[in-house]
Motif scaffolding. Structure first.
Motif, short mmCIF file in Angstrom:
data_model
loop_
_atom_site.label_atom_id
_atom_site.label_comp_id
_atom_site.label_asym_id
_atom_site.label_seq_id
_atom_site.Cartn_x
_atom_site.Cartn_y
_atom_site.Cartn_z
N LEU A 146 3.54 13.20 11.43
CA LEU A 146 3.36 11.91 12.09
C LEU A 146 1.88 11.55 12.20
O LEU A 146 1.49 10.39 12.02
CB LEU A 146 4.00 11.95 13.49
N HIS A 147 1.06 12.56 12.46
CA HIS A 147 -0.38 12.32 12.62
C HIS A 147 -1.03 11.95 11.29
O HIS A 147 -1.94 11.10 11.26
CB HIS A 147 -1.07 13.54 13.22
N GLU A 148 -0.58 12.55 10.20
CA GLU A 148 -1.14 12.20 8.89
C GLU A 148 -0.81 10.75 8.54
O GLU A 148 -1.68 10.01 8.04
CB GLU A 148 -0.57 13.14 7.82
N LEU A 149 0.41 10.31 8.79
CA LEU A 149 0.78 8.93 8.52
C LEU A 149 0.10 7.97 9.50
O LEU A 149 -0.23 6.82 9.13
CB LEU A 149 2.30 8.78 8.61
N ALA A 150 -0.12 8.45 10.73
CA ALA A 150 -0.83 7.60 11.71
C ALA A 150 -2.26 7.33 11.23
O ALA A 150 -2.76 6.19 11.35
CB ALA A 150 -0.83 8.29 13.06
N ASP A 151 -2.92 8.35 10.69
CA ASP A 151 -4.28 8.16 10.17
C ASP A 151 -4.28 7.23 8.96
O ASP A 151 -5.20 6.42 8.78
CB ASP A 151 -4.87 9.52 9.78
N LYS A 152 -3.23 7.34 8.14
CA LYS A 152 -3.16 6.52 6.92
C LYS A 152 -3.01 5.05 7.27
O LYS A 152 -3.63 4.18 6.63
CB LYS A 152 -1.97 6.98 6.08
N TYR A 153 -2.21 4.72 8.28
CA TYR A 153 -1.96 3.32 8.62
C TYR A 153 -2.75 2.84 9.83
O TYR A 153 -2.62 1.69 10.24
CB TYR A 153 -0.47 3.11 8.87
N GLY A 154 -3.59 3.70 10.40
CA GLY A 154 -4.45 3.29 11.50
C GLY A 154 -3.70 2.95 12.76
O GLY A 154 -4.09 2.03 13.49
N VAL A 155 -2.60 3.65 13.02
CA VAL A 155 -1.82 3.44 14.24
C VAL A 155 -1.62 4.80 14.92
O VAL A 155 -2.02 5.84 14.40
CB VAL A 155 -0.45 2.78 13.95
N SER A 156 -0.96 4.79 16.06
CA SER A 156 -0.69 6.04 16.77
C SER A 156 0.50 6.79 16.15
O SER A 156 1.32 6.20 15.45
CB SER A 156 -0.39 5.76 18.24
N ALA A 157 0.56 8.09 16.42
CA ALA A 157 1.68 8.90 15.95
C ALA A 157 3.00 8.42 16.56
O ALA A 157 4.05 8.46 15.90
CB ALA A 157 1.44 10.37 16.28
N GLU A 158 2.94 7.93 17.80
CA GLU A 158 4.13 7.42 18.45
C GLU A 158 4.65 6.19 17.73
O GLU A 158 5.87 5.99 17.60
CB GLU A 158 3.83 7.08 19.91
N ARG A 159 3.72 5.35 17.22
CA ARG A 159 4.13 4.15 16.50
C ARG A 159 4.82 4.53 15.18
O ARG A 159 5.84 3.93 14.81
CB ARG A 159 2.91 3.26 16.21
N ILE A 160 4.31 5.54 14.51
CA ILE A 160 4.95 6.03 13.27
C ILE A 160 6.36 6.55 13.57
O ILE A 160 7.30 6.31 12.82
CB ILE A 160 4.10 7.13 12.61
N ARG A 161 6.51 7.26 14.69
CA ARG A 161 7.82 7.77 15.07
C ARG A 161 8.79 6.63 15.30
O ARG A 161 9.97 6.72 14.90
CB ARG A 161 7.71 8.64 16.33
#
Length: 284
Positions: free
Chosen positions: A253-268
């Motif tokens: 989740l954190h890797e995708l959060a960094d990729k899209y510039g959002v929080s890990a919670e938002r990716i979840r």
């Protein structure tokens, strides 16, 4: 009344059955007077040495009874050992004032222990659970030694003699005629007998053309449904699902959060919403 002490291994039928039988056959048979005196010593004075002599002098009788149950395919030593337990219970409960010999009183206890042992061990599936079934089991077993399948007249005669319903006689006869079979062939079975094992009668559908075609069609339909459902998602949601579930190197989740510039919670949350949409699309 001189029952001598014996080494412990000589009084165990499991150690050497032949030596055991020879040993117990050498014990003195008690006269009525000797038996009554020993029984009174035990009953009134709790004399354990008297109890021991009463048991030892009747061990040969247990062997005699146990031999009558040799047709059940169980170890003779085990049958004798169980009968010995019954003998000891009888000696403990024997009342010398009843006016009967110990052997007459003990036969019930000896047979009861042997019966219980046979019913526990003769078959994996218990074939006689009620008192009536046990009575029928042991009496019918004796009848079957000299009869083939019972005729209706013979079954009725056995039922009348044992005071049970004739249908119970036929049911127990079927149980006695059945036998346990191993699921797989034994390691020592030859080619002529190994094929009879139940395992060989199971159908192997792995190479059935119809089953293979059915499986391939299911896979194809599943892949088509998955592709169609993925096509209804936006590019970011598709990328998140591929990264989280379909790639060999799954992203966190954190890797995708960094990729899209959002929080890990938002990716979840995006992942959860995308999965929900996929489920609805594939069930439609």
């Amino acid at each position: 009344m001189g029952t001598s002490l014996q080494p412990a291994h000589m009084l165990s039928p499991g150690a050497n059955l032949g030596a055991y039988i020879q040993t117990v056959s050498g014990f003195d048979v008690l006269s009525a007077e000797e038996e009554k005196q020993l029984a009174e010593d035990l009953y009134y004075r709790e004399d354990l040495n008297a109890a021991r002599q009463l048991v030892l002098s009747h061990l040969r009788f247990v062997v005699h009874i146990a031999k009558s149950y040799s047709g059940y395919g169980l170890n003779q030593s085990d049958l004798i050992q169980e009968g010995n337990v019954g003998l000891m219970k009888a000696v403990k409960r024997f009342n010398p004032e009843k006016g009967v010999r110990l052997v007459s009183f003990a036969v019930h206890w000896i047979k009861a222990e042997i019966h219980e042992f046979i019913l526990r061990n003769w078959r994996i599936v218990k074939i006689a659970t009620t008192k009536a079934q046990r009575k029928l089991f042991f009496n019918l077993r004796g009848q079957k030694k000299k009869l083939a399948w019972l005729t209706n007249a013979e079954a009725k005669a056995v039922a009348a003699d044992l005071n049970v319903d004739v249908s119970h006689v036929h049911e127990m006869e079927g149980r006695l005629a059945a036998h346990d079979a191993a699921f797989d062939a034994g390691v020592d079975d030859d080619d002529d007998s190994a094929w009879q094992a139940p395992a060989h009668y199971l159908e192997d559908r792995r190479f059935d053309p119809a089953a293979q075609l059915e499986h391939e069609n299911w896979q194809e339909n599943s892949l088509n449904s998955l592709a169609a459902a993925m096509g209804q998602l936006d590019e970011r949601s598709q990328d998140i699902l591929r990264a989280r579930w379909l790639s060999e190197q799954k992203s966190t989740l954190h890797e995708l959060a960094d990729k899209y510039g959002v929080s890990a919670e938002r990716i979840r949350q995006l992942e959860k919403n995308a999965m929900k949409k996929m489920r609805v699309a594939m069930e439609a």
